[in-house]
Design a protein around this motif. Structure first.
Motif, short mmCIF file in Angstrom:
data_model
loop_
_atom_site.label_atom_id
_atom_site.label_comp_id
_atom_site.label_asym_id
_atom_site.label_seq_id
_atom_site.Cartn_x
_atom_site.Cartn_y
_atom_site.Cartn_z
N PRO A 59 0.82 -1.21 0.00
CA PRO A 59 0.00 0.00 0.00
C PRO A 59 0.86 1.27 0.00
N VAL A 60 0.40 2.27 -0.71
CA VAL A 60 1.06 3.57 -0.76
C VAL A 60 0.05 4.64 -0.37
N THR A 61 0.44 5.50 0.57
CA THR A 61 -0.38 6.65 0.92
C THR A 61 0.36 7.91 0.50
N ALA A 62 -0.40 8.90 0.04
CA ALA A 62 0.22 10.09 -0.54
C ALA A 62 0.13 11.29 0.39
N ASP A 63 1.23 12.01 0.50
CA ASP A 63 1.27 13.30 1.18
C ASP A 63 0.79 14.34 0.16
N PHE A 64 -0.49 14.71 0.26
CA PHE A 64 -1.07 15.64 -0.69
C PHE A 64 -1.28 17.03 -0.10
N TYR A 115 -14.91 6.63 -2.31
CA TYR A 115 -13.92 5.99 -3.18
C TYR A 115 -13.08 4.94 -2.46
N ASP A 116 -13.42 4.66 -1.21
CA ASP A 116 -12.74 3.63 -0.40
C ASP A 116 -11.23 3.82 -0.38
N ILE A 117 -10.82 4.87 0.28
CA ILE A 117 -9.40 5.18 0.43
C ILE A 117 -9.18 5.68 1.85
N VAL A 118 -8.04 5.36 2.43
CA VAL A 118 -7.76 5.70 3.83
C VAL A 118 -7.32 7.15 3.94
N LEU A 119 -8.10 7.94 4.66
CA LEU A 119 -7.78 9.36 4.83
C LEU A 119 -7.04 9.60 6.12
N THR A 120 -5.90 10.30 6.02
CA THR A 120 -5.15 10.77 7.17
C THR A 120 -5.35 12.28 7.28
N ALA A 121 -5.81 12.74 8.45
CA ALA A 121 -6.02 14.17 8.67
C ALA A 121 -4.95 14.71 9.60
N GLY A 132 -4.35 4.63 -7.96
CA GLY A 132 -3.94 3.37 -7.35
C GLY A 132 -3.49 3.47 -5.92
N LEU A 133 -3.73 4.60 -5.28
CA LEU A 133 -3.27 4.81 -3.91
C LEU A 133 -4.20 4.16 -2.90
N ALA A 134 -3.61 3.73 -1.79
CA ALA A 134 -4.39 3.15 -0.69
C ALA A 134 -4.81 4.22 0.30
N GLY A 135 -4.11 5.36 0.29
CA GLY A 135 -4.43 6.41 1.24
C GLY A 135 -3.92 7.75 0.76
N LEU A 136 -4.36 8.80 1.45
CA LEU A 136 -3.85 10.15 1.21
C LEU A 136 -4.07 10.97 2.47
N SER A 137 -3.38 12.10 2.54
CA SER A 137 -3.51 12.97 3.71
C SER A 137 -3.99 14.34 3.29
N ILE A 138 -4.61 15.03 4.26
CA ILE A 138 -4.99 16.42 4.10
C ILE A 138 -4.53 17.18 5.34
N GLU A 139 -3.97 18.36 5.15
CA GLU A 139 -3.42 19.17 6.25
C GLU A 139 -4.31 20.38 6.53
N ASP A 140 -4.16 20.93 7.73
CA ASP A 140 -4.83 22.20 8.02
C ASP A 140 -3.92 23.39 7.71
N ARG A 141 -2.84 23.13 6.96
CA ARG A 141 -1.97 24.21 6.50
C ARG A 141 -2.57 24.91 5.30
N ARG A 142 -2.07 26.11 5.03
CA ARG A 142 -2.41 26.83 3.81
C ARG A 142 -1.10 27.29 3.16
N PRO A 143 -1.09 27.48 1.84
CA PRO A 143 0.14 27.89 1.15
C PRO A 143 0.40 29.38 1.29
#
Length: 272
Positions: free
Chosen positions: A81-86, A145-151, A108-119
């Motif tokens: 599994p691969v999770t993405a730092d998005f 979409y059945d993907i593991v979310l990291t907050a 094809g990712l198993a997970g992704l993350s979302i941050e409370d940061r702003r650019p």
């Protein structure tokens, strides 16, 4: 061939099976090396990839399309599994965030993350309500979409808020359906324990930010389920390259003469 749904299930099982390590490759060769060493999952690194492209992290200098292409390459090259730092999902609207989640699943990712940061370096962290609304949009799409979310709650590392505010945000993210919670820059072991006790979902701890010198056992006993390396591995590799180039500039070629073979790099042995 392992399907994406199987990788998603593997990823969830890893989080239920105790504490595990997730290294962060910034290219396919590194990903294959890490899988060869026996790591059961991988994560991308926005900072490591941005550096490899000569760009800044967290400023949207790397586009969503670029990050997706990079993450898809890692996922395609790996049977784990691969999770993405998005970062902040590269979008400002709920619909845009949901689209990022959809594209992550299609990549094809198993997970992704979302941050409370702003650019925005002057206001690097979003207000509570804004952060919660964005995680709500991501969590809804992640279920679809059945993907593991990291907050992620990034304010401690940015010096914007304290552990109590991080916990408040994590609890809100958890209530919305984030499956994994993440606080970069935790200042000490006591705070890490406090964060893990405050939520029931798995917590990710990143090395190279905040508290240092902890062992795997200490981190695991604090309640952490996933340990990632973030950009620290890329920085370590960059530091090694810098040192070698400095030696070469002085006329010392020893590091090149003792470099491992391509076969050794392609087929590492976890026992050596």
């Amino acid at each position: 061939m392992i399907s994406r749904s199987e990788k998603v299930e593997q990823f969830r099982i890893l989080h239920k099976s105790g504490c595990f390590l997730v290294p962060n490759p910034w290219d396919v060769a590194g990903a294959q090396m890490m899988v060869g060493l026996g790591f059961g999952a991988l994560a991308t690194t926005s900072s490591g990839y941005a550096f490899s492209r000569g760009k800044r992290d967290g400023a949207r200098e790397v586009s969503r399309d670029e990050s997706l292409a990079y993450a898809a390459e890692i996922a395609t090259a790996s049977h784990v599994p691969v999770t993405a730092d998005f970062e902040d999902c590269y979008e400002d609207t709920p619909g845009g965030i949901a689209e990022t989640v959809r594209l992550a699943a299609e990549a094809g990712l198993a997970g992704l993350s979302i941050e409370d940061r702003r650019p925005d370096p002057d206001q690097p962290i979003r207000e509570f309500d804004d952060a919660v609304a964005r995680v709500a949009a991501a969590a809804k799409a992640a279920r679809r979409y059945d993907i593991v979310l990291t907050a992620r709650a990034d304010g401690i590392g940015k010096g914007v808020y304290d552990v109590e505010e991080a916990v408040r945000r994590l609890r809100a993210f958890e209530a919305l359906g984030a499956e994994v919670l993440y606080v970069p820059g935790v200042p000490d072991l006591v705070s890490l324990e406090r964060i893990c006790r405050s939520v029931s979902s798995p917590v990710n701890h990143v090395l190279g930010q905040g508290v240092s010198g902890l062992t795997f056992d200490q981190i695991s006993k604090a309640g952490v389920r996933r340990i990632s390396l973030g950009g620290s591995l890329a920085r370590a590799a960059g530091g090694a390259l810098l040192g070698i180039c400095q030696e070469i500039a002085r006329g010392d070629f020893t590091a090149l003469e003792t470099a491992p073979s391509w076969n050794r790099l392609r087929s590492p042995d976890s026992a050596t």
